[in-house]
Scaffold this motif. Structure first.
Motif, PDB file in Angstrom:
ATOM      1  N   ALA A 131       0.811  -1.212   0.000  1.00  0.00           N
ATOM      2  CA  ALA A 131       0.000   0.000   0.000  1.00  0.00           C
ATOM      3  C   ALA A 131       0.850   1.269   0.000  1.00  0.00           C
ATOM      4  O   ALA A 131       0.502   2.243  -0.666  1.00  0.00           O
ATOM      5  CB  ALA A 131      -0.935  -0.002   1.204  1.00  0.00           C
ATOM      6  N   VAL A 132       1.951   1.271   0.731  1.00  0.00           N
ATOM      7  CA  VAL A 132       2.795   2.467   0.812  1.00  0.00           C
ATOM      8  C   VAL A 132       3.346   2.815  -0.568  1.00  0.00           C
ATOM      9  O   VAL A 132       3.350   3.984  -0.968  1.00  0.00           O
ATOM     10  CB  VAL A 132       3.939   2.258   1.828  1.00  0.00           C
ATOM     11  N   HIS A 133       3.782   1.803  -1.318  1.00  0.00           N
ATOM     12  CA  HIS A 133       4.337   2.045  -2.645  1.00  0.00           C
ATOM     13  C   HIS A 133       3.257   2.512  -3.621  1.00  0.00           C
ATOM     14  O   HIS A 133       3.512   3.376  -4.462  1.00  0.00           O
ATOM     15  CB  HIS A 133       5.021   0.782  -3.177  1.00  0.00           C
ATOM     16  N   VAL A 134       2.063   1.949  -3.512  1.00  0.00           N
ATOM     17  CA  VAL A 134       0.960   2.367  -4.386  1.00  0.00           C
ATOM     18  C   VAL A 134       0.569   3.809  -4.086  1.00  0.00           C
ATOM     19  O   VAL A 134       0.394   4.627  -4.995  1.00  0.00           O
ATOM     20  CB  VAL A 134      -0.247   1.419  -4.232  1.00  0.00           C
ATOM     21  N   ILE A 135       0.445   4.147  -2.817  1.00  0.00           N
ATOM     22  CA  ILE A 135       0.084   5.514  -2.429  1.00  0.00           C
ATOM     23  C   ILE A 135       1.164   6.498  -2.877  1.00  0.00           C
ATOM     24  O   ILE A 135       0.852   7.570  -3.416  1.00  0.00           O
ATOM     25  CB  ILE A 135      -0.160   5.604  -0.906  1.00  0.00           C
ATOM     26  N   ALA A 136       2.423   6.145  -2.673  1.00  0.00           N
ATOM     27  CA  ALA A 136       3.520   7.025  -3.102  1.00  0.00           C
ATOM     28  C   ALA A 136       3.525   7.183  -4.614  1.00  0.00           C
ATOM     29  O   ALA A 136       3.723   8.293  -5.123  1.00  0.00           O
ATOM     30  CB  ALA A 136       4.857   6.469  -2.622  1.00  0.00           C
ATOM     31  N   GLY A 137       3.282   6.114  -5.362  1.00  0.00           N
ATOM     32  CA  GLY A 137       3.235   6.197  -6.824  1.00  0.00           C
ATOM     33  C   GLY A 137       2.101   7.088  -7.308  1.00  0.00           C
ATOM     34  O   GLY A 137       2.286   7.914  -8.199  1.00  0.00           O
ATOM     35  N   VAL A 138       0.929   6.928  -6.717  1.00  0.00           N
ATOM     36  CA  VAL A 138      -0.219   7.772  -7.101  1.00  0.00           C
ATOM     37  C   VAL A 138       0.054   9.228  -6.735  1.00  0.00           C
ATOM     38  O   VAL A 138      -0.254  10.140  -7.514  1.00  0.00           O
ATOM     39  CB  VAL A 138      -1.512   7.250  -6.434  1.00  0.00           C
ATOM     40  N   LEU A 139       0.641   9.462  -5.575  1.00  0.00           N
ATOM     41  CA  LEU A 139       0.969  10.825  -5.163  1.00  0.00           C
ATOM     42  C   LEU A 139       1.968  11.472  -6.114  1.00  0.00           C
ATOM     43  O   LEU A 139       1.802  12.640  -6.502  1.00  0.00           O
ATOM     44  CB  LEU A 139       1.511  10.811  -3.728  1.00  0.00           C
ATOM     45  N   VAL A 140       2.987  10.728  -6.528  1.00  0.00           N
ATOM     46  CA  VAL A 140       3.969  11.251  -7.489  1.00  0.00           C
ATOM     47  C   VAL A 140       3.291  11.569  -8.822  1.00  0.00           C
ATOM     48  O   VAL A 140       3.566  12.599  -9.440  1.00  0.00           O
ATOM     49  CB  VAL A 140       5.134  10.251  -7.677  1.00  0.00           C
ATOM     50  N   LEU A 141       2.370  10.728  -9.274  1.00  0.00           N
ATOM     51  CA  LEU A 141       1.654  10.984 -10.527  1.00  0.00           C
ATOM     52  C   LEU A 141       0.774  12.234 -10.432  1.00  0.00           C
ATOM     53  O   LEU A 141       0.719  13.035 -11.378  1.00  0.00           O
ATOM     54  CB  LEU A 141       0.809   9.768 -10.920  1.00  0.00           C
ATOM     55  N   ILE A 142       0.112  12.416  -9.308  1.00  0.00           N
ATOM     56  CA  ILE A 142      -0.740  13.606  -9.128  1.00  0.00           C
ATOM     57  C   ILE A 142       0.115  14.876  -9.105  1.00  0.00           C
ATOM     58  O   ILE A 142      -0.209  15.869  -9.771  1.00  0.00           O
ATOM     59  CB  ILE A 142      -1.579  13.476  -7.841  1.00  0.00           C
ATOM     60  N   ILE A 143       1.205  14.853  -8.361  1.00  0.00           N
ATOM     61  CA  ILE A 143       2.089  16.025  -8.290  1.00  0.00           C
ATOM     62  C   ILE A 143       2.710  16.309  -9.649  1.00  0.00           C
ATOM     63  O   ILE A 143       2.814  17.471 -10.062  1.00  0.00           O
ATOM     64  CB  ILE A 143       3.149  15.835  -7.191  1.00  0.00           C
ATOM     65  N   SER A 144       3.106  15.275 -10.376  1.00  0.00           N
ATOM     66  CA  SER A 144       3.685  15.458 -11.713  1.00  0.00           C
ATOM     67  C   SER A 144       2.683  16.093 -12.659  1.00  0.00           C
ATOM     68  O   SER A 144       3.025  16.994 -13.429  1.00  0.00           O
ATOM     69  CB  SER A 144       4.156  14.121 -12.283  1.00  0.00           C
ATOM     70  N   THR A 145       1.455  15.634 -12.609  1.00  0.00           N
ATOM     71  CA  THR A 145       0.409  16.206 -13.461  1.00  0.00           C
ATOM     72  C   THR A 145       0.170  17.670 -13.111  1.00  0.00           C
ATOM     73  O   THR A 145       0.009  18.511 -14.002  1.00  0.00           O
ATOM     74  CB  THR A 145      -0.892  15.396 -13.311  1.00  0.00           C
ATOM     75  N   LEU A 146       0.173  17.985 -11.833  1.00  0.00           N
ATOM     76  CA  LEU A 146      -0.005  19.369 -11.394  1.00  0.00           C
ATOM     77  C   LEU A 146       1.127  20.254 -11.905  1.00  0.00           C
ATOM     78  O   LEU A 146       0.895  21.358 -12.409  1.00  0.00           O
ATOM     79  CB  LEU A 146      -0.081  19.422  -9.871  1.00  0.00           C
ATOM     80  N   TRP A 147       2.374  19.780 -11.825  1.00  0.00           N
ATOM     81  CA  TRP A 147       3.501  20.582 -12.289  1.00  0.00           C
ATOM     82  C   TRP A 147       3.545  20.683 -13.810  1.00  0.00           C
ATOM     83  O   TRP A 147       4.037  21.675 -14.354  1.00  0.00           O
ATOM     84  CB  TRP A 147       4.816  20.067 -11.724  1.00  0.00           C
ATOM     85  N   ILE A 148       3.016  19.708 -14.517  1.00  0.00           N
ATOM     86  CA  ILE A 148       2.894  19.833 -15.973  1.00  0.00           C
ATOM     87  C   ILE A 148       1.891  20.939 -16.300  1.00  0.00           C
ATOM     88  O   ILE A 148       2.102  21.738 -17.214  1.00  0.00           O
ATOM     89  CB  ILE A 148       2.522  18.485 -16.620  1.00  0.00           C
ATOM     90  N   TYR A 149       0.811  21.030 -15.510  1.00  0.00           N
ATOM     91  CA  TYR A 149      -0.138  22.135 -15.695  1.00  0.00           C
ATOM     92  C   TYR A 149       0.546  23.475 -15.404  1.00  0.00           C
ATOM     93  O   TYR A 149       0.353  24.448 -16.139  1.00  0.00           O
ATOM     94  CB  TYR A 149      -1.359  21.958 -14.783  1.00  0.00           C
TER      95      TYR A 149
END
Length: 167
Positions: A131-149
């Motif tokens: 779960a920790v790795h899945v949550i960290a992966g999803v969090l990194v994807l959300i932050i990456s998408t935000l910074w692309i915006y």
């Protein structure tokens, strides 16, 4: 023609770009620099927490030596210093309305976020259901998408300056 007309918070592109520049300077550049220096000062603890495999060091450096940690942290500090410089150049470019001073931040941030997005996907693939790795992966994807915006916002301000909307 600009990509975006306004920033997501309702402010104009100039104000949004300035806020993005300050946020990236503090949240990414300074935080990464402080974290890198802290890890260098506590190299023994860092080596215990970070595992360097042969894939990371490409078999050039022994993963169990301090050299792998020093190389990794040296690259981290180099990226932090470059990010601080391009963030300061972005802030100066927004303040003085010089469009070409925005481009280093746009290119560097876009490349960093593509790498972070790929890292988030790899983190999800290699999570093995933890779960920790899945949550960290999803969090990194959300932050990456935000910074692309955010990159799109700054590039839209670049286009607005090019079109003469802010002169």
């Amino acid at each position: 023609m600009t990509l975006l007309k306004r920033c997501c918070c309702g402010c104009d592109l100039r104000g949004g770009s300035l806020a993005i520049g300050v946020a990236s300077l503090l949240l990414i550049g300074v935080t990464q620099l402080v974290l890198g220096i802290y890890c260098l000062l506590n190299i023994d603890e860092t080596r215990k927490r970070l595992k360097f495999e042969n894939a990371v060091t490409f078999g050039i450096v022994d993963p169990e030596s301090d050299a792998a940690a020093y190389i990794f942290l040296g690259i981290l500090l180099l990226v932090a210093i470059i990010y601080i410089i391009v963030s300061l150049v972005l802030i100066h470019g927004v303040r003085t309305k010089r469009q070409f001073l925005l481009l280093p931040w746009v290119f560097f941030t876009f490349l960093n976020m593509i790498m972070a997005f790929a890292g988030g996907i790899l983190m999800l693939i290699n999570s093995h259901g933890y779960a920790v790795h899945v949550i960290a992966g999803v969090l990194v994807l959300i932050i990456s998408t935000l910074w692309i915006y955010f990159t799109c916002v700054v590039f839209s301000f670049f286009q607005a300056l090019q079109d003469g909307d802010y002169w």
